[in-house]
Design an enzyme around this catalytic site. Structure first.
Site, PDB file in Angstrom:
ATOM      1  N   HIS A   1      36.666  36.460  42.077  1.00 33.16           N
ATOM      2  CA  HIS A   1      35.482  35.832  42.957  1.00 33.16           C
ATOM      3  C   HIS A   1      36.614  35.106  43.845  1.00 33.16           C
ATOM      4  CE1 HIS A   1      37.942  32.709  39.878  1.00 33.16           C
ATOM      5  NE2 HIS A   1      38.594  33.266  40.632  1.00 33.16           N
TER       6      HIS A   1
ATOM      7  N   HIS B   1      39.691  25.465  40.562  1.00 33.39           N
ATOM      8  CA  HIS B   1      40.995  25.789  40.386  1.00 33.39           C
ATOM      9  C   HIS B   1      40.734  24.575  41.666  1.00 33.39           C
ATOM     10  CE1 HIS B   1      39.319  29.518  40.840  1.00 33.39           C
ATOM     11  NE2 HIS B   1      40.487  29.913  41.257  1.00 33.39           N
TER      12      HIS B   1
ATOM     13  N   HIS C   1      46.260  39.723  40.588  1.00 33.51           N
ATOM     14  CA  HIS C   1      46.831  39.007  41.417  1.00 33.51           C
ATOM     15  C   HIS C   1      47.810  37.822  41.253  1.00 33.51           C
ATOM     16  CE1 HIS C   1      43.119  36.180  40.214  1.00 33.51           C
ATOM     17  NE2 HIS C   1      43.782  35.764  41.464  1.00 33.51           N
TER      18      HIS C   1
ATOM     19  N   GLU D   1      43.407  35.298  35.067  1.00 31.66           N
ATOM     20  CA  GLU D   1      41.768  35.097  34.756  1.00 31.66           C
ATOM     21  C   GLU D   1      41.392  36.215  34.364  1.00 31.66           C
ATOM     22  OE1 GLU D   1      41.858  32.516  39.151  1.00 31.66           O
ATOM     23  OE2 GLU D   1      40.626  34.798  39.207  1.00 31.66           O
TER      24      GLU D   1
HETATM   25  C1  DHB Z   1      42.615  34.308  45.653  1.00 38.94           C
HETATM   26  C2  DHB Z   1      41.940  34.505  44.952  1.00 38.94           C
HETATM   27  C3  DHB Z   1      41.242  33.960  43.701  1.00 38.94           C
HETATM   28  O1  DHB Z   1      41.571  34.489  42.563  1.00 38.94           O
HETATM   29  C4  DHB Z   1      41.478  32.504  44.160  1.00 38.94           C
HETATM   30  O2  DHB Z   1      40.918  32.288  42.914  1.00 38.94           O
HETATM   31  C5  DHB Z   1      41.906  31.744  45.503  1.00 38.94           C
HETATM   32  C6  DHB Z   1      41.834  33.652  46.578  1.00 38.94           C
HETATM   33  C7  DHB Z   1      42.825  35.696  46.898  1.00 38.94           C
HETATM   34  O3  DHB Z   1      43.313  36.831  46.723  1.00 38.94           O
HETATM   35  O4  DHB Z   1      42.884  35.351  48.235  1.00 38.94           O
HETATM   36 FE    FE Z   2      40.740  32.397  41.308  1.00 40.71          FE
END
Ligand code: DHB
Ligand code: FE
Length: 287
Positions: free
Chosen positions: A12, A59, A192, A239
């Site tokens: 997302h 978030h 990530h 996540e």
């Molecule tokens: C990014 C990824 C995310 O899941 C998020 O909530 C905000 C930013 C990113 O990779 O930039």
């Molecule tokens: Fe996220």
């Protein structure tokens, strides 16, 4: 009777929303990601869901560190998006399904999930970006029930607990007496990490292993602790809990309809997985 037509998991990343706003889907950077959704659009035409029940993580738009429910569910007739500071356009509102929401709440509380119930709920990028990916034409053809799982402030609920929550949601949907074609969504991940010493961390082997287990052996993923998930997938890669919850809601054995995996989108390994329930399909064919 309500029926679960499928389960879709997707990343997302907010930058996806800004690519959509700029019509950059065919740019070389974005094409391999957006092309992954063509098969999803074709499938949606066949599956014709009229409700989306989505596991996502807020978030900081609706909940902040001062008040952070572990599990929250929307029970509103309408939900709004709002500016989070990512530079994304604010999207049109989403129609709720408060009758289904309250049915889920009754069932979940009865099943010992102490849900926070929200009759107002702002939906952030984790909810709206996947909706744009599924319905790029912008008019939402579905009602929605958002279910937020805390992955922002530790302690987070365990993978096992998120999977059990998903299973309870699946059982509740099965017992919903009204006609509804329900699509389950889980958004977030895959690996990530946005900050700290490992910023930019991606773990392709772990992501692909998770995508494989989610099809045939989701219980295998419930043995990970959140510390292990953070180690393997990065701070925000946790996540994946949303995918594990969503898979729990899909009854019985699953069949993979489509998947895509593309690194990177922004700082994230972008994953897409679409599943159908084999057992539900067989039951429908027999009926
Ligand atoms: C990014 C990824 C995310 O899941 C998020 O909530 C905000 C930013 C990113 O990779 O930039
Ligand atoms: Fe996220």
């Amino acid at each position: 009777m309500a029926e679960i037509v499928g389960c879709l998991m997707t990343s997302h990343v907010p930058a996806i929303g800004s690519a959509i706003a700029r019509s950059a889907q065919q740019d070389p950077y974005w094409k391999p990601f957006f092309d992954g959704f063509k098969a999803v659009h074709a499938w949606l035409e066949r599956a014709r869901p009229d409700v989306v029940v989505m596991f996502y993580n807020d978030h900081g738009l609706n909940f902040f560190l001062d008040k952070m429910p572990t599990f929250a569910i929307g029970a509103a007739p309408v939900y709004h998006n709002a500016d989070e500071g990512w530079g994304l356009p604010v999207l049109p509102p989403f129609r709720g399904d408060s009758i289904l929401s309250w049915h889920l709440i009754e069932h979940l509380v009865d099943a010992n999930f102490d849900m926070t119930t929200c009759q107002e709920m702002l939906l952030d990028h984790a909810f709206v970006v996947p909706m744009e990916l599924l319905w790029p034409q912008g008019a939402w053809p579905v009602r929605v029930v958002p279910i937020a799982i805390n992955t922002v402030q530790h302690p987070l609920p365990s993978a096992a607990r998120c999977h059990a929550l998903g299973q309870a949601v699946g059982q509740a949907i099965k017992s919903f007496p009204q006609e509804a074609r329900v699509l389950i969504l889980g958004t977030g991940g895959l690996s990530h990490q946005l900050d700290g010493q490992r910023a930019g961390f991606i773990n392709k082997d772990f992501d692909l292993m998770c995508m494989d287990r989610l099809v045939n052996d989701p219980a295998a993923l419930t043995t990970y602790t959140n510390r292990e998930l953070v180690e393997q997938a990065g701070t925000q890669g946790v996540e994946i809990l949303m995918w594990i919850a969503a898979r729990g809601a899909l009854p019985g054995r699953a069949r993979k309809v489509h998947s895509n995996y593309h690194v990177p989108i922004s700082n994230t390994a972008a994953g897409l997985l679409l599943l159908e329930s084999v057992d539900a399909k067989a039951r429908l064919r027999a009926a």
